[in-house]
Design a protein around this motif. Structure first.
Motif, PDB file in Angstrom:
ATOM      1  N   GLN A 123       0.841  -1.200   0.000  1.00  0.00           N
ATOM      2  CA  GLN A 123       0.000   0.000   0.000  1.00  0.00           C
ATOM      3  C   GLN A 123       0.883   1.260   0.000  1.00  0.00           C
ATOM      4  N   ASP A 124       1.900   1.251   0.848  1.00  0.00           N
ATOM      5  CA  ASP A 124       2.823   2.397   0.886  1.00  0.00           C
ATOM      6  C   ASP A 124       3.605   2.503  -0.421  1.00  0.00           C
ATOM      7  N   TYR A 125       4.084   1.356  -0.891  1.00  0.00           N
ATOM      8  CA  TYR A 125       4.896   1.363  -2.121  1.00  0.00           C
ATOM      9  C   TYR A 125       4.077   1.901  -3.297  1.00  0.00           C
ATOM     10  N   ASP A 126       2.854   1.404  -3.428  1.00  0.00           N
ATOM     11  CA  ASP A 126       2.017   1.814  -4.563  1.00  0.00           C
ATOM     12  C   ASP A 126       1.557   3.262  -4.452  1.00  0.00           C
ATOM     13  N   ASN A 127       1.519   3.764  -3.215  1.00  0.00           N
ATOM     14  CA  ASN A 127       1.123   5.169  -3.025  1.00  0.00           C
ATOM     15  C   ASN A 127       2.334   6.096  -2.976  1.00  0.00           C
ATOM     16  N   ASN A 128       3.475   5.566  -3.408  1.00  0.00           N
ATOM     17  CA  ASN A 128       4.721   6.359  -3.473  1.00  0.00           C
ATOM     18  C   ASN A 128       5.115   6.984  -2.137  1.00  0.00           C
ATOM     19  N   VAL A 129       4.798   6.300  -1.043  1.00  0.00           N
ATOM     20  CA  VAL A 129       5.295   6.750   0.271  1.00  0.00           C
ATOM     21  C   VAL A 129       6.820   6.653   0.205  1.00  0.00           C
ATOM     22  N   PRO A 130       7.529   7.738   0.558  1.00  0.00           N
ATOM     23  CA  PRO A 130       8.986   7.708   0.392  1.00  0.00           C
ATOM     24  C   PRO A 130       9.650   6.580   1.185  1.00  0.00           C
ATOM     25  N   TYR A 131      10.643   5.958   0.566  1.00  0.00           N
ATOM     26  CA  TYR A 131      11.440   4.908   1.199  1.00  0.00           C
ATOM     27  C   TYR A 131      12.203   5.552   2.350  1.00  0.00           C
ATOM     28  N   ASP A 132      12.096   4.972   3.553  1.00  0.00           N
ATOM     29  CA  ASP A 132      12.629   5.645   4.743  1.00  0.00           C
ATOM     30  C   ASP A 132      13.150   4.594   5.716  1.00  0.00           C
ATOM     31  N   GLU A 133      14.454   4.266   5.605  1.00  0.00           N
ATOM     32  CA  GLU A 133      14.993   3.228   6.497  1.00  0.00           C
ATOM     33  C   GLU A 133      15.580   3.860   7.753  1.00  0.00           C
ATOM     34  N   GLU A 134      15.571   3.107   8.857  1.00  0.00           N
ATOM     35  CA  GLU A 134      16.072   3.664  10.115  1.00  0.00           C
ATOM     36  C   GLU A 134      17.595   3.634  10.184  1.00  0.00           C
ATOM     37  N   GLN A 135      18.186   2.629   9.580  1.00  0.00           N
ATOM     38  CA  GLN A 135      19.644   2.527   9.520  1.00  0.00           C
ATOM     39  C   GLN A 135      20.018   2.416   8.048  1.00  0.00           C
ATOM     40  N   PRO A 136      20.903   3.265   7.555  1.00  0.00           N
ATOM     41  CA  PRO A 136      21.243   3.176   6.123  1.00  0.00           C
ATOM     42  C   PRO A 136      21.939   1.860   5.812  1.00  0.00           C
ATOM     43  N   TYR A 137      21.443   1.169   4.795  1.00  0.00           N
ATOM     44  CA  TYR A 137      22.078  -0.093   4.401  1.00  0.00           C
ATOM     45  C   TYR A 137      23.206   0.192   3.410  1.00  0.00           C
ATOM     46  N   TYR A 138      22.960   1.103   2.481  1.00  0.00           N
ATOM     47  CA  TYR A 138      23.928   1.398   1.421  1.00  0.00           C
ATOM     48  C   TYR A 138      24.589   2.750   1.687  1.00  0.00           C
ATOM     49  N   PRO A 139      25.757   2.977   1.044  1.00  0.00           N
ATOM     50  CA  PRO A 139      26.408   4.289   1.213  1.00  0.00           C
ATOM     51  C   PRO A 139      25.554   5.389   0.594  1.00  0.00           C
ATOM     52  N   ASP A 140      25.719   6.628   1.080  1.00  0.00           N
ATOM     53  CA  ASP A 140      24.953   7.758   0.519  1.00  0.00           C
ATOM     54  C   ASP A 140      25.288   7.923  -0.953  1.00  0.00           C
ATOM     55  N   TYR A 184      10.209   0.452   4.592  1.00  0.00           N
ATOM     56  CA  TYR A 184       8.768   0.492   4.891  1.00  0.00           C
ATOM     57  C   TYR A 184       8.506  -0.035   6.299  1.00  0.00           C
ATOM     58  N   HIS A 185       9.452   0.272   7.190  1.00  0.00           N
ATOM     59  CA  HIS A 185       9.348  -0.263   8.560  1.00  0.00           C
ATOM     60  C   HIS A 185       8.101   0.251   9.275  1.00  0.00           C
ATOM     61  N   LYS A 186       7.614   1.427   8.866  1.00  0.00           N
ATOM     62  CA  LYS A 186       6.425   1.964   9.568  1.00  0.00           C
ATOM     63  C   LYS A 186       5.217   1.078   9.302  1.00  0.00           C
ATOM     64  N   ALA A 187       5.058   0.671   8.052  1.00  0.00           N
ATOM     65  CA  ALA A 187       3.930  -0.214   7.691  1.00  0.00           C
ATOM     66  C   ALA A 187       4.074  -1.560   8.406  1.00  0.00           C
ATOM     67  N   ILE A 188       5.302  -2.053   8.481  1.00  0.00           N
ATOM     68  CA  ILE A 188       5.552  -3.351   9.128  1.00  0.00           C
ATOM     69  C   ILE A 188       5.297  -3.232  10.634  1.00  0.00           C
ATOM     70  N   ARG A 189       5.745  -2.098  11.188  1.00  0.00           N
ATOM     71  CA  ARG A 189       5.571  -1.848  12.631  1.00  0.00           C
ATOM     72  C   ARG A 189       4.092  -1.948  13.012  1.00  0.00           C
ATOM     73  N   THR A 190       3.247  -1.339  12.192  1.00  0.00           N
ATOM     74  CA  THR A 190       1.812  -1.364  12.477  1.00  0.00           C
ATOM     75  C   THR A 190       1.262  -2.779  12.277  1.00  0.00           C
ATOM     76  N   ALA A 191       1.617  -3.391  11.145  1.00  0.00           N
ATOM     77  CA  ALA A 191       1.042  -4.713  10.818  1.00  0.00           C
ATOM     78  C   ALA A 191       1.408  -5.758  11.872  1.00  0.00           C
ATOM     79  N   LEU A 192       2.633  -5.675  12.403  1.00  0.00           N
ATOM     80  CA  LEU A 192       3.078  -6.712  13.349  1.00  0.00           C
ATOM     81  C   LEU A 192       3.100  -6.225  14.798  1.00  0.00           C
TER      82      LEU A 192
END
Ligand code: FMN
Length: 229
Positions: A72-89, A180-188
């Motif tokens: 739902q977030d992905y399809d609604n273009n909710v910005p990708y927002d990770e808590e810890q960066p996985y990749y370099p800037d 999309y941790h916010k969506a996961i946080r709510t779902a779980l």
């Protein structure tokens, strides 16, 4: 070429046949089997035996709930927002070329041409369906833990993936869920203290799927090993 079919019977075979596969058969994976793998993997080492791993194992409705929330977030273009960066800037060599190669190799197999953003997006979207795998996990870590515990976590995840090979299963680790941790946080109903480390798809591989024929390269030994005598 090494066969990815069947079960691994040695550690070397498990390492060689572990691939990130992106198409799975609908065949059910027994919860008991996956739980056994997750427990066995907890023999992974961790600094002062802190065991920072925390697993949310998903099947059926709970898996669909996480998928739907993230999609739902992905399809609604909710910005990708990770808590810890996985990749370099900013990507730089040699990492930039390696990253590009695996991406283009995968898209090439799927017949997705450079610039075809719609098809690329559709393929990326498959992440959030766990590539149709019949079982999945969301891995979390306490937010106050440090980089050492994240290192320990990687050992746990690799142990899970190798033990999956011993059981005839394949996996795909998925950092794509972190944004999309916010969506996961709510779902779980995750605790506030939990940070999403990654997702993982589990299942029996669909070897008829072209994406599962992807061969990823590795650098030559002398690019990353220096031997001192
Ligand atoms: C922690 C981690 C996160 C990853 N996240 C994704 C992901 O979100 N989606 C994906 O398709 N592959 C993901 N991958 C798979 C990598 O692309 C893959 O490991 C790499 O290209 C090497 O290929 P191999 O795993 O088949 O050897 C991830 C791998 C790791 C270790």
């Amino acid at each position: 070429m090494v066969s990815l079919e069947g079960s691994a019977t040695t550690v070397s075979e498990a390492v060689e046949t572990r691939r990130s596969l992106r198409a799975f058969l609908p065949d059910k994976v027994e919860p008991k089997l996956l739980k056994e793998i997750l427990v066995k993997a907890s023999r992974a080492p961790s600094g002062t035996n802190m065991q920072p791993w925390n697993v949310h194992l998903l099947f059926g409705e709970s898996q669909a709930k996480v998928s739907q929330a993230v999609l739902q977030d992905y399809d609604n273009n909710v910005p990708y927002d990770e808590e810890q960066p996985y990749y370099p800037d900013k990507f730089f060599e040699p990492y930039l070329s390696r990253r590009r190669k695996v991406g283009w190799d995968l898209y090439g197999l799927l017949g997705i041409e450079k610039g075809d953003k719609e098809k690329m997006k559709a393929q990326h979207r498959r992440n959030y369906e766990f590539f149709s795998a019949p079982a999945a996990a969301i891995f979390t870590i306490h937010r106050d833990l440090n980089i050492g515990s994240w290192l320990d976590y990687g050992m746990y995840l690799q142990s899970v993936m190798l033990l999956a090979r011993e059981a005839g299963l394949h996996t795909c680790p998925q950092a794509a869920f972190c944004g999309y941790h916010k969506a996961i946080r709510t779902a779980l109903a995750l605790e506030d203290s939990e940070v999403v480390v990654c997702g993982m798809a589990f299942g029996y591989a669909d070897f008829s799927a072209v994406e599962n024929t992807l061969q990823t390269d590795r650098a030559d030994a002398d690019e990353f090993i220096k031997i001192y005598s």
